[in-house]
Design a protein around this motif. Structure first.
Motif, PDB file in Angstrom:
ATOM      1  N   THR A   1       0.844  -1.194   0.000  1.00 11.86           N
ATOM      2  CA  THR A   1       0.000   0.000   0.000  1.00 11.86           C
ATOM      3  C   THR A   1       0.883   1.248   0.000  1.00 11.86           C
ATOM      4  OG1 THR A   1      -1.545  -1.211   1.327  1.00 11.86           O
ATOM      5  CG2 THR A   1      -1.864   1.153   1.215  1.00 11.86           C
ATOM      6  N   ASN A   2       0.605   2.133  -0.925  1.00  4.42           N
ATOM      7  CA  ASN A   2       1.341   3.399  -0.950  1.00  4.42           C
ATOM      8  C   ASN A   2       0.854   4.271   0.205  1.00  4.42           C
ATOM      9  OD1 ASN A   2       2.794   5.631  -1.576  1.00  4.42           O
ATOM     10  ND2 ASN A   2       1.526   6.212  -3.330  1.00  4.42           N
ATOM     11  N   VAL A   3       1.792   4.659   1.066  1.00  4.33           N
ATOM     12  CA  VAL A   3       1.372   5.455   2.223  1.00  4.33           C
ATOM     13  C   VAL A   3       1.724   6.919   2.038  1.00  4.33           C
ATOM     14  CG1 VAL A   3       1.449   3.595   3.875  1.00  4.33           C
ATOM     15  CG2 VAL A   3       3.530   4.863   3.371  1.00  4.33           C
ATOM     16  N   ASN A   4       2.279   7.235   0.854  1.00  7.28           N
ATOM     17  CA  ASN A   4       2.671   8.616   0.609  1.00  7.28           C
ATOM     18  C   ASN A   4       1.770   9.205  -0.456  1.00  7.28           C
ATOM     19  OD1 ASN A   4       4.098  10.871   1.009  1.00  7.28           O
ATOM     20  ND2 ASN A   4       6.089   9.947   0.581  1.00  7.28           N
TER      21      ASN A   4
ATOM     22  N   PRO B   1       9.328  11.144  -2.124  1.00  8.70           N
ATOM     23  CA  PRO B   1       9.345   9.927  -2.922  1.00  8.70           C
ATOM     24  C   PRO B   1       8.262   8.958  -2.464  1.00  8.70           C
ATOM     25  CG  PRO B   1      11.133   9.947  -1.355  1.00  8.70           C
ATOM     26  CD  PRO B   1      10.473  11.264  -1.252  1.00  8.70           C
ATOM     27  N   PRO B   2       7.812   8.067  -3.391  1.00  9.36           N
ATOM     28  CA  PRO B   2       6.780   7.095  -3.016  1.00  9.36           C
ATOM     29  C   PRO B   2       7.296   6.152  -1.937  1.00  9.36           C
ATOM     30  CG  PRO B   2       7.762   6.540  -5.124  1.00  9.36           C
ATOM     31  CD  PRO B   2       8.262   7.896  -4.773  1.00  9.36           C
ATOM     32  N   LYS B   3       6.375   5.604  -1.193  1.00 11.94           N
ATOM     33  CA  LYS B   3       6.743   4.785  -0.054  1.00 11.94           C
ATOM     34  C   LYS B   3       5.625   3.757   0.131  1.00 11.94           C
ATOM     35  CE  LYS B   3       8.282   5.842   4.634  1.00 11.94           C
ATOM     36  NZ  LYS B   3       8.374   6.942   5.590  1.00 11.94           N
ATOM     37  N   SER B   4       5.990   2.486   0.144  1.00 10.20           N
ATOM     38  CA  SER B   4       4.948   1.468   0.250  1.00 10.20           C
ATOM     39  C   SER B   4       5.161   0.585   1.467  1.00 10.20           C
ATOM     40  CB  SER B   4       4.944   0.595  -1.009  1.00 10.20           C
ATOM     41  OG  SER B   4       4.547   1.361  -2.102  1.00 10.20           O
ATOM     42  N   TYR B   5       4.051   0.284   2.140  1.00  9.70           N
ATOM     43  CA  TYR B   5       4.076  -0.658   3.250  1.00  9.70           C
ATOM     44  C   TYR B   5       3.370  -1.933   2.802  1.00  9.70           C
ATOM     45  CZ  TYR B   5       5.466   3.132   6.402  1.00  9.70           C
ATOM     46  OH  TYR B   5       6.133   4.144   7.016  1.00  9.70           O
ATOM     47  N   VAL B   6       3.859  -3.069   3.295  1.00 11.78           N
ATOM     48  CA  VAL B   6       3.276  -4.339   2.875  1.00 11.78           C
ATOM     49  C   VAL B   6       2.245  -4.789   3.910  1.00 11.78           C
ATOM     50  CG1 VAL B   6       3.761  -6.746   2.347  1.00 11.78           C
ATOM     51  CG2 VAL B   6       5.353  -4.967   1.617  1.00 11.78           C
ATOM     52  N   VAL B   7       1.066  -5.205   3.407  1.00 13.98           N
ATOM     53  CA  VAL B   7      -0.005  -5.677   4.279  1.00 13.98           C
ATOM     54  C   VAL B   7      -0.329  -7.117   3.901  1.00 13.98           C
ATOM     55  CG1 VAL B   7      -2.321  -5.233   5.121  1.00 13.98           C
ATOM     56  CG2 VAL B   7      -0.938  -3.342   4.247  1.00 13.98           C
ATOM     57  N   ILE B   8      -0.247  -8.020   4.867  1.00 13.73           N
ATOM     58  CA  ILE B   8      -0.594  -9.419   4.600  1.00 13.73           C
ATOM     59  C   ILE B   8      -1.808  -9.782   5.451  1.00 13.73           C
ATOM     60  CG2 ILE B   8       0.202 -11.809   4.759  1.00 13.73           C
ATOM     61  CD1 ILE B   8       3.020 -10.787   4.367  1.00 13.73           C
TER      62      ILE B   8
ATOM     63  N   THR C   1       5.393  -4.284   7.321  1.00 14.62           N
ATOM     64  CA  THR C   1       6.576  -3.430   7.205  1.00 14.62           C
ATOM     65  C   THR C   1       6.161  -1.999   7.511  1.00 14.62           C
ATOM     66  OG1 THR C   1       6.271  -2.825   4.895  1.00 14.62           O
ATOM     67  CG2 THR C   1       7.490  -4.853   5.314  1.00 14.62           C
ATOM     68  N   GLY C   2       7.157  -1.149   7.681  1.00 15.02           N
ATOM     69  CA  GLY C   2       6.890   0.262   7.884  1.00 15.02           C
ATOM     70  C   GLY C   2       6.813   0.622   9.349  1.00 15.02           C
ATOM     71  N   GLU C   3       6.716   1.933   9.582  1.00 14.84           N
ATOM     72  CA  GLU C   3       6.638   2.402  10.959  1.00 14.84           C
ATOM     73  C   GLU C   3       5.322   1.920  11.552  1.00 14.84           C
ATOM     74  OE1 GLU C   3       6.923   6.550  10.094  1.00 14.84           O
ATOM     75  OE2 GLU C   3       8.655   5.978   8.870  1.00 14.84           O
ATOM     76  N   GLY C   4       5.362   1.458  12.772  1.00 19.77           N
ATOM     77  CA  GLY C   4       4.148   0.996  13.433  1.00 19.77           C
ATOM     78  C   GLY C   4       3.611  -0.296  12.864  1.00 19.77           C
TER      79      GLY C   4
END
Lengths: 494, 379
Positions: free
Chosen positions: A238-241, A250-257, A263-266
Motif C-alpha cells: 500500500t502506498n502510504v505517501n 518519494p513514493p513509499k509502500s508498506y506491505v499488508v498481509i 513493514t513500515g513504521e508501526g
C-alpha cells in the motif's frame, strides 16, 4: 505351494522390478536439477511375493526449513548490501576526492588560496568552481538517494506481487497434493514443485512451514502472520505517501498481509527476513537517515557561508543558497530529520557569484550581498569599504566559519560531519557485506547438504540398475525353470 | 548414510563454484599488487573510511598550502630586498649629511641628491611583484606612491609670506629672500611651537606672530603637517593601512606586506623633502644647518623603522620556511598513516595470488577427473 505360486511370485517380482527401473530412470533424468529430490520404490512382501511401493521422496523437512531460513536471511542481507553499495557510489574511493569530504576540503583550500591572493580573479573563479563541484556532489548524492527510494518502492511492490502470485500457484499445487495424497496418487513431482515455490517464496519473505495430514502445508511469515492456510491470503503493497511525485516526497509502500501491516513504521508484526524485509529497512530507515545527513550538510553549508549585515541582526544566504533564494532556510523549509533530502537537492551556488550565470566571482571577496538584486551597492552588507583589490578579511571570516563547529551538525565541523557521513555509508556497507557473506556461506553449506540429502548420485543409480538387471535376469530364469517344469509335466500328460 | 552420500550435482558443481569465486579473487589481488592499495578501500576500512578521506583531504590541502607559501615567500623576499635598498640609501645619505662641510657647493650637491633620493623612494614604493603592488597594503592594484612635493612647496610659499610680515615687523625693509630666513625662523616652519607655550616667553611680538602663523592649521604654512596621516594619504600615497594577511598553515595567519603609509617611509620623505624640495641650496649657513639636523634626525628615525620592518619581513620569511618544512614532515606522516590504513603488503598479496592460481588449476584438473570418474566407464 505350487508352481503357480512360483510363477505368480516371479510375475510380482517383474512388476516390482519394472517400477523400480522406471523410478530410477526418473532419478537419472532429474540428476541435473538441483530442485529434484531422489525417489525410491522400496519393496515390501505381499502375499507370496514382493511389491514396489511408493514412489517415496528422499527429503529432510528440518533441513529444508533451515535452507528456507538461510535463503530469506541471505536475500535480506543482499537487498541491504545492494542499497549500501549504491550509496557508497556517492562516496567513491578515498583517493579520488569525489566524496563530500573531498569536495568540502577542496573548497576550503580554494578559499584559502583566494584569501592569500584576493586580487587574483582566477582564484575567485577557482573557488566558485570548487563550490559548484561541492554543490553538484551534494545534489548528486541527494539524487542517488531519491532514485534509490523510487526504485526500492518499486521493488517492494513487485516483491509483494511475486509473493501474491507464488501463493496462488502454491494454493493450486497444495490442493492437488492433499487430494492426490488422500486418494493414493503419486504426488512426488508435485511435492518437488511445491518445494520450489517455497524456495522462491523464502527469497521474498521469511516463512515458517507447518505440515499437516495429507501432505498439507500451512505457511506463516517469520513474524507469525498467516500466509497460507488451505487458501492463499492477500499480500498487497500500500502506498502510504499520497503526494507521490514531488522531488521531496518519494513514493513509499508498506506491505499488508491478511490485513496485518508487516513493514513500515508501526508495523504490527514486522518481517524479519527475506528481500521485502531488507528493502523495507532501506526504505523506512537507512535511506531517510542518509537523506537527513545530506540535508544537514546542505544546511551546514548555507549557514556557514551566510552573511550578516552591519547591525548583526539580519542574515542572508551567501555563497550557498536554498534553491537560489536569498533568505536562509527557515521554518517553512523541511529540516532534518524529517526533510528527506529536500534541502540537499535544492542546494545551489548563489547566481551572483556564478560566472556561468552572469555572476561576479569576486563578490566572494567583497561580500555576496554587497550589491543588491538590482546590482546597486548595499551598504548594510558591504565589507570591502576601501574597494581594495587584496581585501581579505571577509574571506578569512568565511574560512573561519567553514571550519567552525556547528550546532546543526551535532557540534561538528563541516569536514568532520562529511567524514562521519562517509563513515556511516562505508561502515554500514562493510557490516552488511560481512553479514551477507556469512549468510551466503551458510546458505551455500545448507544447499550442499540438502543436495546431498535428497539429490541423485548417477553412480548409485547405475549400480542400482545393474542390481535390478540382475534381479530381472534371475526372475526370468525362475520363469524359464517353471516353464520347463510345466513342459515336462505336460509332456507326461500328452 | 546421508553423510556418505554425495549427489552428482554437488560433485560436479563444487569445484566449478570454487573456481568462479577464486577467479574474481585473483583479479582483485592482481589489481592490489599493482596499486599496493586495497581494491575496495571503503569495504575494507568500513567506518574508518571517513577518517581516511579526511587524511586524503589534509594531504591535498598541504600541497596547496606549500605552493601558496612558496609564492608568498617570494613576494616577502622582494619586499624585503626593496626595504633593505631604501635603508642603505638612507644610511648613505645620512653619512653624507653628517660629514657635510658648510659651503654652498656642498649644499647644492645634497639638494640635488636629496631630490633624486625622493624620486627613487617613490619609484621603489611603486614596485610590483607578479603584477601586485608590494607597498599598497591590500590595495594591490594601484601604484601607491606619488610625488607630494608640490604641496610642500606651497606650504613653504605660505611660510615665506608669513616670514615677509615678520621681516617687515622686525624693522627690515624690502623683500626678504630665502637667504634671510634664520635658523630659529626655519625651526618654526619645521617644528612649529604653540605660540601660547612658555618656551616663547620673552620673544618679540613679531616672532610670536610668526609662530602663530605657522601653528595655525588653516594657514597651511608648516612642514610637518604635509606628512601627517591625512596629508600623506592625500598627496603622497594611495596605499591602504590594512596589510596583506596570509594564512600559511591550517591555523596560522601572518602579515606579509608593508604599507607605503608606514612611519619610516614618511620619515624618509620628510628627510629628503627638507633638503631636496625646499630651496636648501639658497638657505644661509645657519638655517641650512637646522635643515640638515632636521633631516639627520628624520633619517635616523627612518633607518630605525626600516630595520625593524626588515627584521619583521625576515622573520616572516623564516617562519614560512619553517612552516613549509613542518608541512613536508606532516605530509610524510600523513602519507605513512594512509599507507598503513589503505595499503596492502605486496609480498603477501603476491603469495596469496600464487596460492589461489595453484588452487584454481587444481580445481580445473579435479573437474575434468571427476567427469571421467563415472561408473559407466568401468562397466
Amino acid at each position: 505351494m505350487s508352481l503357480e505360486t512360483a510363477l505368480n511370485t516371479a510375475k510380482m517380482s517383474l512388476a516390482a522390478n519394472a517400477k523400480q527401473i522406471a523410478v530410477s530412470a526418473r532419478n537419472v533424468a532429474g540428476a541435473d536439477d538441483p530442485n529434484y529430490s531422489r525417489k525410491s520404490a522400496p519393496t515390501i512382501t505381499y502375499g507370496n511375493g514382493v511389491v514396489a511401493t511408493g514412489p517415496v521422496r528422499a527429503s529432510d523437512s528440518l533441513l529444508y526449513e533451515r535452507y528456507l531460513g538461510a535463503t530469506s536471511a541471505t536475500k535480506r542481507d543482499e537487498a541491504l548490501l545492494d542499497g549500501y553499495t549504491r550509496l557508497a557510489q556517492t562516496v567513491g574511493d578515498t583517493e579520488d576526492d569525489a566524496s563530500l569530504v573531498g569536495r568540502t576540503g577542496a573548497l576550503v583550500d580554494a578559499l584559502r588560496e583566494y584569501a592569500n591572493a584576493p586580487s587574483d580573479d582566477n582564484l575567485a573563479r577557482a573557488a566558485v568552481t570548487s563550490a559548484k563541484d561541492l554543490v553538484r556532489a551534494v545534489n548528486d548524492a541527494a539524487q542517488t538517494v531519491e532514485t534509490l527510494r523510487v526504485e526500492t518502492d518499486a521493488e517492494i511492490r513487485s516483491s509483494a506481487d511475486t509473493v501474491s502470485k507464488l501463493l496462488t500457484e502454491f494454493e493450486e499445487l497444495n490442493t492437488r497434493i492433499t487430494a492426490g495424497t488422500s486418494s493414493g496418487l503419486d504426488v512426488t513431482d508435485d511435492l518437488d514443485r511445491r518445494d520450489v515455490i517455497l524456495g522462491r517464496l523464502s527469497e521474498e519473505i521469511g516463512i515458517t512451514v507447518v505440515s499437516r495430514a495429507n501432505n498439507d502445508l500451512v505457511l506463516y511469515t517469520d513474524s507469525g502472520v498467516t500466509l497460507f492456510e488451505t487458501i492463499a491470503r492477500s499480500v498487497t503493497a500500500t502506498n502510504v505517501n499520497p503526494t507521490t511525485g514531488a522531488a521531496d516526497n518519494p513514493p513509499k509502500s508498506y506491505v499488508v498481509i491478511d490485513g496485518v501491516w508487516v513493514t513500515g513504521e508501526g508495523a504490527q508484526m514486522p518481517l524479519k527476513s527475506g528481500r521485502i524485509a531488507g528493502l523495507a529497512e532501506l526504505q523506512d530507515k537507512q535511506l531517510p537517515a542518509y537523506a537527513a545527513q545530506l540535508d544537514s550538510v546542505a544546511f551546514g553549508l548555507i549557514s556557514a557561508f551566510q552573511e550578516t549585515d552591519t547591525s548583526g541582526l539580519n542574515a542572508l544566504a551567501g555563497l550557498f543558497t536554498n534553491a537560489g533564494a536569498p533568505a536562509l532556510p527557515g521554518s517553512s523549509t523541511p529540516m532534518p530529520p524529517d526533510s528527506a533530502g529536500w534541502l540537499a537537492s535544492a542546494l545551489s551556488v548563489n547566481t551572483r557569484v556564478d560566472p556561468d550565470k552572469g555572476g561576479d566571482p569576486t563578490l566572494l571577496r567583497d561580500g555576496v550581498n554587497s550589491v543588491d538584486a538590482a546590482g546597486n551597492p548595499d551598504p548594510d552588507y558591504a565589507h570591502n569599504t576601501e574597494g581594495a583589490a587584496s581585501y581579505s578579511a571577509h574571506l578569512f571570516g568565511l574560512l573561519d566559519a567553514a571550519g567552525a563547529r556547528q550546532d546543526a551538525l551535532g557540534g561538528k565541523t563541516l569536514l568532520d560531519y562529511g567524514a562521519s557521513t562517509v563513515a556511516w555509508v562505508a561502515g554500514n556497507r562493510q557490516s552488511s557485506d560481512s553479514a551477507s557473506k556469512a549468510s551466503g556461506a551458510a546458505l551455500q553449506l545448507l544447499s550442499t547438504t540438502l543436495s546431498n540429502a535428497r539429490g541423485v548420485d548417477l553412480n548409485d543409480e547405475a549400480a542400482l540398475q545393474l542390481q535390478l538387471e540382475r534381479s530381472f535376469q534371475a526372475t526370468a530364469q525362475v520363469m524359464a525353470i517353471v516353464n520347463s517344469l510345466y513342459e515336462a509335466l505336460l509332456s507326461i500328460v500328452r | 548414510m546421508a553423510s556418505n552420500f554425495v549427489s552428482t550435482y554437488n560433485l560436479l558443481n563444487g569445484p566449478r563454484l570454487f573456481a568462479r569465486n577464486a577467479q574474481a579473487q585473483v583479479a582483485r589481488l592482481n589489481q592490489e599488487l599493482v596499486t599496493e592499495r586495497h581494491s575496495d578501500v571503503g569495504l575494507v576500512l568500513g567506518a574508518r573510511t571517513g577518517k581516511a578521506t579526511l587524511l586524503h583531504q589534509e594531504l591535498a590541502g598541504i600541497d596547496r598550502l606549500k605552493a601558496a607559501n612558496g609564492a608568498t615567500s617570494a613576494r616577502v623576499g622582494t619586499t624585503s630586498a626593496i626595504v633593505s635598498e631604501l635603508r642603505s640609501a638612507a644610511d648613505t645619505f645620512m653619512a653624507t649629511l653628517v660629514g657635510l662641510p658648510t659651503n654652498e657647493t656642498s649644499a647644492a650637491t645634497v639638494h640635488g641628491e636629496a631630490g633624486r633620493n625622493l624620486t627613487t623612494l617613490i619609484d621603489k614604493l611603486n614596485s610590483a611583484h607578479a603584477g601586485q603592488q608590494l607597498f599598497g597594503g591590500v590595495k594591490t592594484e594601484t601604484a601607491p606612491a606619488k610625488d607630494g612635493s608640490a604641496a610642500v612647496d606651497t606650504a613653504f610659499e605660505n611660510f615665506r609670506t608669513a616670514f615677509q610680515t615678520y621681516w617687515t615687523a622686525s624693522g627690515n625693509t624690502g623683500t626678504a629672500t630665502v637667504n634671510d630666513i634664520g635658523a630659529r625662523e626655519l625651526g618654526l616652519f619645521l617644528n612649529p611651537v604653540d605660540p601660547a607655550s612658555p618656551d616663547l616667553a620673552g620673544e618679540t611680538p613679531a616672532f610670536i606672530a610668526l609662530a602663530t602663523a605657522t601653528w595655525d592649521a588653516g594657514a597651511n604654512a608648516r612642514f610637518d603637517r604635509e606628512f601627517d596621516a591625512a596629508a600623506w594619504s592625500a598627496n603622497w600615497s594611495s596605499a591602504s593601512d590594512t596589510n596583506i594577511k596570509s594564512q600559511i598553515s591550517a591555523t596560522e595567519t601572518l602579515t606579509t606586506s608593508v604599507s607605503a603609509n608606514a612611519d619610516p617611509f614618511r620619515a624618509l620623505a620628510r628627510a629628503y623633502s627638507v633638503i631636496g624640495s625646499l630651496p636648501a641650496d639658497q638657505l644661509n649657513a645657519e638655517a641650512f644647518k637646522t635643515a640638515v639636523n632636521y633631516a639627520i634626525a628624520q633619517l635616523g628615525e627612518a633607518v630605525n623603522g626600516l630595520t625593524i620592518e626588515e627584521a619583521n619581513l625576515g622573520s616572516t620569511q623564516n617562519r614560512l620556511k619553517t612552516v613549509n618544512e613542518q608541512l613536508t614532515l606532516q605530509r610524510t606522516l600523513l602519507n605513512d598513516s594512509l599507507v598503513a590504513m589503505e595499503g596492502v603488503d605486496p609480498y603477501e598479496v603476491k603469495v596469496k595470488a600464487d596460492a589461489l592460481e595453484l588452487q584454481i588449476s587444481l580445481s580445473y584438473s579435479l573437474t575434468s577427473r571427476l567427469q571421467k570418474l563415472n561408473i559407466l566407464n568401468y562397466l
